[in-house]
Scaffold this motif. Sequence first.
Motif, mmCIF file in Angstrom:
data_model
loop_
_atom_site.group_PDB
_atom_site.id
_atom_site.type_symbol
_atom_site.label_atom_id
_atom_site.label_comp_id
_atom_site.label_asym_id
_atom_site.label_seq_id
_atom_site.Cartn_x
_atom_site.Cartn_y
_atom_site.Cartn_z
ATOM 1 N N PHE A 181 46.384 -19.266 33.103
ATOM 2 C CA PHE A 181 47.386 -18.921 34.101
ATOM 3 C C PHE A 181 47.323 -17.455 34.505
ATOM 4 C CE2 PHE A 181 49.557 -18.753 29.935
ATOM 5 C CZ PHE A 181 50.022 -17.441 29.920
ATOM 6 N N ALA A 182 46.520 -16.669 33.808
ATOM 7 C CA ALA A 182 46.370 -15.254 34.160
ATOM 8 C C ALA A 182 45.147 -14.692 33.454
ATOM 9 C CB ALA A 182 47.617 -14.452 33.776
ATOM 10 N N GLU A 183 44.668 -13.553 33.947
ATOM 11 C CA GLU A 183 43.589 -12.816 33.305
ATOM 12 C C GLU A 183 44.110 -11.427 32.962
ATOM 13 O OE1 GLU A 183 39.540 -13.441 35.283
ATOM 14 O OE2 GLU A 183 40.917 -14.108 36.845
ATOM 15 N N PHE A 184 43.671 -10.915 31.836
ATOM 16 C CA PHE A 184 44.078 -9.561 31.458
ATOM 17 C C PHE A 184 42.985 -8.904 30.635
ATOM 18 C CE2 PHE A 184 45.452 -12.113 27.871
ATOM 19 C CZ PHE A 184 45.327 -11.300 26.749
ATOM 20 N N SER A 185 43.069 -7.597 30.523
ATOM 21 C CA SER A 185 42.074 -6.858 29.755
ATOM 22 C C SER A 185 42.751 -6.013 28.693
ATOM 23 C CB SER A 185 41.220 -5.973 30.682
ATOM 24 O OG SER A 185 42.017 -5.213 31.555
ATOM 25 N N VAL A 186 42.013 -5.817 27.610
ATOM 26 C CA VAL A 186 42.426 -4.910 26.543
ATOM 27 C C VAL A 186 41.419 -3.763 26.538
ATOM 28 C CG1 VAL A 186 42.631 -4.591 24.052
ATOM 29 C CG2 VAL A 186 43.569 -6.644 25.127
ATOM 30 N N ILE A 187 41.926 -2.565 26.733
ATOM 31 C CA ILE A 187 41.066 -1.376 26.741
ATOM 32 C C ILE A 187 41.535 -0.450 25.625
ATOM 33 C CG2 ILE A 187 40.147 0.536 28.094
ATOM 34 C CD1 ILE A 187 40.823 -0.979 30.610
ATOM 35 N N LEU A 188 40.614 -0.099 24.765
ATOM 36 C CA LEU A 188 40.923 0.805 23.661
ATOM 37 C C LEU A 188 39.946 1.965 23.664
ATOM 38 C CD1 LEU A 188 38.609 0.555 21.208
ATOM 39 C CD2 LEU A 188 39.777 -1.591 20.781
ATOM 40 N N CYS A 189 40.297 2.988 22.925
ATOM 41 C CA CYS A 189 39.359 4.072 22.652
ATOM 42 C C CYS A 189 39.390 4.344 21.153
ATOM 43 C CB CYS A 189 39.720 5.345 23.420
ATOM 44 S SG CYS A 189 38.463 6.655 23.276
ATOM 45 N N GLU A 275 45.655 8.186 37.210
ATOM 46 C CA GLU A 275 46.998 8.685 37.534
ATOM 47 C C GLU A 275 48.093 7.988 36.753
ATOM 48 O OE1 GLU A 275 44.252 9.501 40.747
ATOM 49 O OE2 GLU A 275 45.008 7.525 40.175
ATOM 50 N N GLY A 276 47.829 6.765 36.294
ATOM 51 C CA GLY A 276 48.883 5.940 35.732
ATOM 52 C C GLY A 276 49.116 6.079 34.247
ATOM 53 N N ALA A 277 48.267 6.825 33.547
ATOM 54 C CA ALA A 277 48.443 7.032 32.108
ATOM 55 C C ALA A 277 48.462 8.523 31.812
ATOM 56 C CB ALA A 277 47.323 6.344 31.326
ATOM 57 N N LEU A 278 49.049 8.877 30.685
ATOM 58 C CA LEU A 278 49.089 10.291 30.305
ATOM 59 C C LEU A 278 47.684 10.829 30.050
ATOM 60 C CD1 LEU A 278 52.215 10.323 27.951
ATOM 61 C CD2 LEU A 278 52.072 10.902 30.391
ATOM 62 N N THR A 279 46.796 9.974 29.551
ATOM 63 C CA THR A 279 45.383 10.336 29.394
ATOM 64 C C THR A 279 44.551 9.174 29.921
ATOM 65 O OG1 THR A 279 45.947 11.520 27.351
ATOM 66 C CG2 THR A 279 43.604 11.161 27.798
ATOM 67 N N SER A 280 43.608 9.456 30.804
ATOM 68 C CA SER A 280 42.815 8.394 31.417
ATOM 69 C C SER A 280 41.758 7.870 30.450
ATOM 70 C CB SER A 280 42.124 8.906 32.682
ATOM 71 O OG SER A 280 40.992 9.706 32.343
ATOM 72 N N GLN A 281 41.224 6.684 30.774
ATOM 73 C CA GLN A 281 40.131 6.133 29.988
ATOM 74 C C GLN A 281 38.909 7.056 30.029
ATOM 75 O OE1 GLN A 281 38.303 2.515 31.351
ATOM 76 N NE2 GLN A 281 38.378 3.068 33.521
ATOM 77 N N PHE A 282 38.696 7.731 31.129
ATOM 78 C CA PHE A 282 37.532 8.604 31.273
ATOM 79 C C PHE A 282 37.666 9.841 30.388
ATOM 80 C CE2 PHE A 282 38.022 6.175 35.194
ATOM 81 C CZ PHE A 282 36.787 5.547 35.250
ATOM 82 N N GLU A 283 38.847 10.460 30.401
ATOM 83 C CA GLU A 283 39.049 11.639 29.553
ATOM 84 C C GLU A 283 38.953 11.275 28.074
ATOM 85 O OE1 GLU A 283 42.436 14.932 28.326
ATOM 86 O OE2 GLU A 283 42.457 14.138 30.387
ATOM 87 N N PRO A 297 47.714 7.488 25.509
ATOM 88 C CA PRO A 297 47.386 6.526 26.563
ATOM 89 C C PRO A 297 48.603 5.913 27.260
ATOM 90 C CG PRO A 297 47.345 5.416 24.468
ATOM 91 C CD PRO A 297 47.733 6.855 24.180
ATOM 92 N N ARG A 298 49.805 6.352 26.930
ATOM 93 C CA ARG A 298 50.995 5.683 27.459
ATOM 94 C C ARG A 298 51.098 5.795 28.978
ATOM 95 N NH1 ARG A 298 55.852 8.239 24.218
ATOM 96 N NH2 ARG A 298 54.445 10.043 24.401
ATOM 97 N N LEU A 299 51.828 4.832 29.574
ATOM 98 C CA LEU A 299 52.052 4.824 31.017
ATOM 99 C C LEU A 299 52.759 6.096 31.470
ATOM 100 C CD1 LEU A 299 53.296 1.172 31.652
ATOM 101 C CD2 LEU A 299 51.238 2.206 32.623
ATOM 102 N N ALA A 300 52.345 6.599 32.639
ATOM 103 C CA ALA A 300 52.969 7.784 33.213
ATOM 104 C C ALA A 300 53.966 7.422 34.314
ATOM 105 C CB ALA A 300 51.887 8.712 33.778
#
Length: 350
Positions: A181-189, A275-283, A297-300
């Motif tokens: 019923f939906a697709e989602f991703s888990v992104i970690l560092c 823009e949407g997180a305090l620290t981006s996946q790239f940083e 990584p929290r939402l901004a």
Amino acid sequence: MIPPGETIGILGGGQLGRMLAMAAAQLGYRCHVYAPEADSIAAEVCAQFTNAPYTDTAALATFAADCAVVTYEFENVPVGPLAALQGVPLLPNARALEVAQDRLSEKRFVTELGGNPAPFLAVDTAEDLARALDTIGSPGILKTRREGYDGKGQWRIMADHDAEGIRIDQPLVYEGFIDFFAEFSVILCRGADGSIVFWDSAENVHKGGILDTSSLPASDAVLAQVPAARDLARKVAERLDYVGVLTLEFFATASGPVFNEMAPRVHNSGHWTIEGALTSQFENHIRAICGLPLGDPRLAARGVEMTNLIGDDAHDWPALLADPCNHLHLYGKAAARPGRKMGHVTRLTL
């Protein structure tokens, strides 16, 4: 710890490499891109560029001599020639590449860790495909084991007769369709010290096999499945002794999260984090491979939606910029071909 001022090598010259290099520059690092394509949008924002095939071990050795650490922006870099890096750290490591480059190996690896992929079987011959259809049934999807992305290298088999005439001239894998019923991703560092941070999971919508939007917060039904999906992602990262950003994609089903695929790199569904997180996946990827402390990584913002700009969508930039809540990213690609990712726009809800 690799201090600012050193050079980070990036294998691959596309938009992910471009955004990695921009994050690295913010932290005071130089970047050196290595790519076989002469027209590299990542090289445009880097201090140095080596244009050579991935199989050119002499060029790889010269490239590595300029770098304190090497990373990659996509998972189809041939593993064998990377021995030419001659002791310069490759992060994430080559084992992560080996697992992610082969869909069959990836599914077996995840299954060993307790993950739940769609039913699958290896297909190397027409007889194998007939056996897979008999065992798993249709509908299903036949995929190349190596390479292929954004719906490429895939054949939908809605009924058994759809398999007629498919020429099997490379290793394939057949997967049964999943009722989701939906697709989602888990992104970690994961940092060099083993610490792990997770970004909030985006709910993803694909069109024509290409990611269209990633939205946060995800629906409650998806959020209920995130803890189990994160548990699997953590196991993958720890088993691989992974350093950097890792992405796992899932289908949300009535019986829980079903693993789709993994990407040992920063990921399109995480572009919202700029823009949407305090620290981006790239940083955070740059922080991890350089041995720096990981960022928050929290939402901004209260809500975030990232939309890919595919083909001619990028020509709408005047209208997109007219909305002050939009953050536009154009990748600098010259030709807006159908199906080509030209950029993305992120909108924050404050």
